[in-house]
Design an enzyme around this catalytic site. Structure first.
Site, PDB file in Angstrom:
ATOM      1  N   ARG A  29      25.945  29.645  11.802  1.00 46.71           N
ATOM      2  CA  ARG A  29      25.009  28.543  11.152  1.00 46.71           C
ATOM      3  C   ARG A  29      25.515  27.260  11.544  1.00 46.71           C
ATOM      4  NH1 ARG A  29      24.374  31.110   5.707  1.00 46.71           N
ATOM      5  NH2 ARG A  29      23.262  33.129   6.160  1.00 46.71           N
TER       6      ARG A  29
ATOM      7  N   GLU B 227      30.449  37.744  -7.401  1.00 47.33           N
ATOM      8  CA  GLU B 227      29.220  37.783  -7.474  1.00 47.33           C
ATOM      9  C   GLU B 227      28.730  38.864  -8.424  1.00 47.33           C
ATOM     10  OE1 GLU B 227      29.025  36.283  -3.580  1.00 47.33           O
ATOM     11  OE2 GLU B 227      27.357  35.282  -4.064  1.00 47.33           O
TER      12      GLU B 227
ATOM     13  N   ASP C  86      34.863  33.846  12.854  1.00 44.03           N
ATOM     14  CA  ASP C  86      36.056  33.861  11.723  1.00 44.03           C
ATOM     15  C   ASP C  86      36.977  32.681  12.006  1.00 44.03           C
ATOM     16  OD1 ASP C  86      38.259  34.700  10.647  1.00 44.03           O
ATOM     17  OD2 ASP C  86      37.843  36.754  10.838  1.00 44.03           O
ATOM     18  N   LEU C  87      37.043  31.873  10.667  1.00 49.70           N
ATOM     19  CA  LEU C  87      37.734  30.591  10.822  1.00 49.70           C
ATOM     20  C   LEU C  87      39.484  31.183  11.094  1.00 49.70           C
ATOM     21  CD1 LEU C  87      37.259  27.812  10.508  1.00 49.70           C
ATOM     22  CD2 LEU C  87      38.099  27.981   8.180  1.00 49.70           C
TER      23      LEU C  87
ATOM     24  N   ASN D 278      23.083  45.472  -4.171  1.00 46.12           N
ATOM     25  CA  ASN D 278      22.722  44.464  -3.229  1.00 46.12           C
ATOM     26  C   ASN D 278      22.552  45.272  -1.847  1.00 46.12           C
ATOM     27  OD1 ASN D 278      22.639  42.523  -1.468  1.00 46.12           O
ATOM     28  ND2 ASN D 278      24.723  41.625  -1.689  1.00 46.12           N
TER      29      ASN D 278
ATOM     30  N   ARG E  44      20.787  41.850  -6.810  1.00 48.91           N
ATOM     31  CA  ARG E  44      20.873  40.779  -5.992  1.00 48.91           C
ATOM     32  C   ARG E  44      19.767  40.433  -5.288  1.00 48.91           C
ATOM     33  NH1 ARG E  44      23.564  38.675  -0.373  1.00 48.91           N
ATOM     34  NH2 ARG E  44      23.395  36.470  -0.981  1.00 48.91           N
TER      35      ARG E  44
ATOM     36  N   HIS F 157      23.634  30.947  -2.804  1.00 49.00           N
ATOM     37  CA  HIS F 157      24.925  31.000  -3.414  1.00 49.00           C
ATOM     38  C   HIS F 157      25.011  30.826  -4.852  1.00 49.00           C
ATOM     39  CE1 HIS F 157      26.951  30.462   0.743  1.00 49.00           C
ATOM     40  NE2 HIS F 157      26.849  31.519   0.463  1.00 49.00           N
TER      41      HIS F 157
ATOM     42  N   HIS G 104      31.762  26.780  -2.122  1.00 49.01           N
ATOM     43  CA  HIS G 104      31.909  28.141  -1.785  1.00 49.01           C
ATOM     44  C   HIS G 104      31.814  28.256  -0.206  1.00 49.01           C
ATOM     45  CE1 HIS G 104      30.519  32.553  -2.153  1.00 49.01           C
ATOM     46  NE2 HIS G 104      30.156  32.189  -0.930  1.00 49.01           N
TER      47      HIS G 104
HETATM   48  P1  ADP Z   1      30.900  36.068   3.453  1.00 51.75           P
HETATM   49  O1  ADP Z   1      30.630  36.667   2.055  1.00 51.75           O
HETATM   50  O2  ADP Z   1      29.960  34.730   3.424  1.00 51.75           O
HETATM   51  O3  ADP Z   1      30.282  36.988   4.460  1.00 51.75           O
HETATM   52  P2  ADP Z   1      33.532  35.581   2.669  1.00 51.75           P
HETATM   53  O4  ADP Z   1      33.511  34.797   1.688  1.00 51.75           O
HETATM   54  O5  ADP Z   1      33.848  37.143   2.859  1.00 51.75           O
HETATM   55  O6  ADP Z   1      32.158  35.670   3.701  1.00 51.75           O
HETATM   56  O7  ADP Z   1      34.432  34.706   3.913  1.00 51.75           O
HETATM   57  C1  ADP Z   1      34.401  35.316   5.182  1.00 51.75           C
HETATM   58  C2  ADP Z   1      35.399  34.341   5.853  1.00 51.75           C
HETATM   59  O8  ADP Z   1      36.546  33.994   5.399  1.00 51.75           O
HETATM   60  C3  ADP Z   1      35.901  34.832   7.198  1.00 51.75           C
HETATM   61  O9  ADP Z   1      34.769  34.661   8.234  1.00 51.75           O
HETATM   62  C4  ADP Z   1      37.118  34.254   7.456  1.00 51.75           C
HETATM   63  O10 ADP Z   1      36.614  33.130   8.519  1.00 51.75           O
HETATM   64  C5  ADP Z   1      37.533  33.445   6.351  1.00 51.75           C
HETATM   65  N1  ADP Z   1      38.960  33.777   5.959  1.00 51.75           N
HETATM   66  C6  ADP Z   1      39.368  34.621   5.280  1.00 51.75           C
HETATM   67  N2  ADP Z   1      40.657  34.818   4.783  1.00 51.75           N
HETATM   68  C7  ADP Z   1      41.034  33.391   5.559  1.00 51.75           C
HETATM   69  C8  ADP Z   1      42.246  32.764   5.817  1.00 51.75           C
HETATM   70  N3  ADP Z   1      43.399  33.289   5.406  1.00 51.75           N
HETATM   71  N4  ADP Z   1      42.193  31.814   6.493  1.00 51.75           N
HETATM   72  C9  ADP Z   1      41.028  31.143   7.173  1.00 51.75           C
HETATM   73  N5  ADP Z   1      39.816  31.742   6.713  1.00 51.75           N
HETATM   74  C10 ADP Z   1      39.914  32.708   6.198  1.00 51.75           C
END
Ligand code: ADP
Length: 431
Positions: free
Chosen positions: A267, A412, A308-309, A30, A117, A206, A234
């Site tokens: 986004r 993936e 970051d959630l 990737n 990918r 995705h 996803h």
């Molecule tokens: P991507 O591949 O799109 O970069 P991921 O699938 O790895 O993203 O997801 C990353 C996101 O998952 C992080 O930005 C975070 O917000 C969220 N995340 C991971 N663990 C938790 C959790 N325990 N609670 C809430 N959100 C989480």
């Protein structure tokens, strides 16, 4: 960069015939603008082996290769090494030297296929053996994925040079799974010329993940994929939802680019297109500044200060109103899509599937999304939901649920390895 303007490297020219593809390992690549992620799988068993990330390619002072190599007992051994790679080709060669030293000195001859990918594949509906036509398609699709497809091509050229013409290389497109959408899902309400002449339509992304989730959900439900109706969510930094009938995608939340749909890390997702015109005409932002605003400065980041959630949830817990708003908006948008897709699938849904960083790890968010959905047939068991973290498949449906709620960790790379092998084996049979 515009379509057709992607520099074609001095790579080994792709061939039109299927190469031999002997060997026992599949390499999944990737390639991003300044990184190459890789993962090795054993072809026979699809068991994962060494994996790594070469980061900050082109910035020799800070370039670093991080890798994880399982020891004889399967325990991962971590490596981190500064290597000054000036471009994707040198990075790929350095990855091979690393594998040579730390995994297997005969690795190059063990590789039976390389799977790449590719984010955008226009109307490609299947993974494809790399031929000049497929390379051209990836180049053409660069106009819709200018940050992704050109670096993917650099990764392709680099690995073609490293492996030569006898190792088959396969492009696996994030858009391919969504090609089964009917026109009423993928055509925009614009003059029809925009679609016919300029290929402006919804493609969805995705797809590799959604396809994997559908296959896994079918196995968990004990159904054939062709008889499985699911809504796959996803939910990561980038997020999308797909409506799947009989194993085939009928709609998905992302559009011509990954900007459409859910509220994401950076986004904005769905907005009135007139907002874009207003931003440019009244606030004076250029097209490129608007692009950055919508793709990189919006979403959770723009609303709360963090993409970051976990940070957003923490802020909401402390009573910060903007964090609460970000969390509420994220949840509301997913619920809106699930409701819309329930209607699209005539209510005939076997399961709602949660995956990716948020979907796999946040019981809170899954609970909020499924809250008060009993009338739609969705209910979540509190304890099963709370226990479903840490990368394991789980059925978190509550009593009385007509529609299962499933947590399925996505993979993936594994899906790319599977699809790569299918293409190579198909090509070998046809030869
Ligand atoms: P991507 O591949 O799109 O970069 P991921 O699938 O790895 O993203 O997801 C990353 C996101 O998952 C992080 O930005 C975070 O917000 C969220 N995340 C991971 N663990 C938790 C959790 N325990 N609670 C809430 N959100 C989480």
């Amino acid at each position: 960069m515009l379509a057709g303007k992607v520099p074609v490297g001095s790579a080994v020219p792709p061939r039109n015939t299927a190469p031999s593809g002997k060997g026992s390992k599949v390499l999944v690549v990737n390639a991003g603008s300044s990184s190459i992620k890789f993962k090795i799988f054993t072809a026979e068993t699809l068991l994962p082996g060494a994996a790594g990330l070469f980061d900050r390619i082109g910035d020799p002072a800070n370039c670093v290769l991080k890798a994880s190599v399982p020891d004889d007992g399967g325990k991962p051994k971590k490596f981190e090494k500064k290597i000054p790679a000036k471009d994707h080709l040198t990075a790929m060669q350095d990855i091979m030297s690393f594998i040579d030293e730390n995994v297997s000195s005969t690795f190059a001859s063990e590789v039976c296929a390389v799977g790449h990918r590719i984010v955008h594949g226009l109307d490609m509906s299947q993974p494809k053996l790399l031929t000049p036509d497929v390379i051209r398609c990836i180049q053409d699709a660069s106009m819709f994925a200018p940050l992704h497809n050109p670096p993917h091509l650099q990764g392709i050229y680099a690995s073609q040079k490293v492996f030569g013409p006898d190792v088959p290389q396969v492009a696996v497109f994030d858009t391919a799974f969504h090609q089964t959408m009917p026109p009423e899902s993928y055509v925009y309400g614009l003059p029809y010329d925009m679609y016919e002449k300029h290929k402006i339509r919804r493609y969805g992304f995705h797809g590799t993940s959604h396809k994997y989730l559908v296959d896994q959900a079918a196995a968990m439900l004990g159904k054939k994929v062709s008889e499985t109706n699911v809504i796959t969510c996803h939910l990561g930094n980038g997020s999308s939802v797909a409506a799947v009938r009989g194993g085939q995608c009928v709609d998905t939340s992302m559009g011509m680019t990954p900007l459409e749909g859910l509220l994401m890390g950076t986004r904005c997702g769905d907005i009135d297109p007139a907002v874009v015109l207003h931003i440019q005409n009244q606030l004076g932002l250029s097209a490129s500044e608007t692009d950055t605003l919508l793709n990189k400065k919006s979403g959770l980041l723009g609303l709360t200060g963090s993409n970051d959630l976990r940070t957003v949830i923490e802020g909401a817990g402390k009573g910060e109103p903007r964090s609460q708003l970000g969390l509420d908006m994220f949840v509301r948008r997913v619920r809106k899509y699930i409701g819309a897709y329930m209607a699209m699938l005539d209510g005939q849904v076997d399961a709602v599937v949660f995956s990716a960083g948020i979907g796999e790890n946040s019981a809170l968010v899954r609970g909020l999304i499924c809250d008060r959905m009993q009338a739609l047939g969705i209910a979540v068991d509190k304890d099963a939901n709370a226990a479903a973290v840490g990368g394991k498949q789980a059925d978190i449906s509550g009593p009385g649920a007509r529609i299962r709620a499933l947590v399925i960790p996505t993979d993936e790379e594994l899906s790319i390895a599977q699809q790569t092998l299918q293409v190579v084996r198909g090509a070998a049979l046809a030869a």
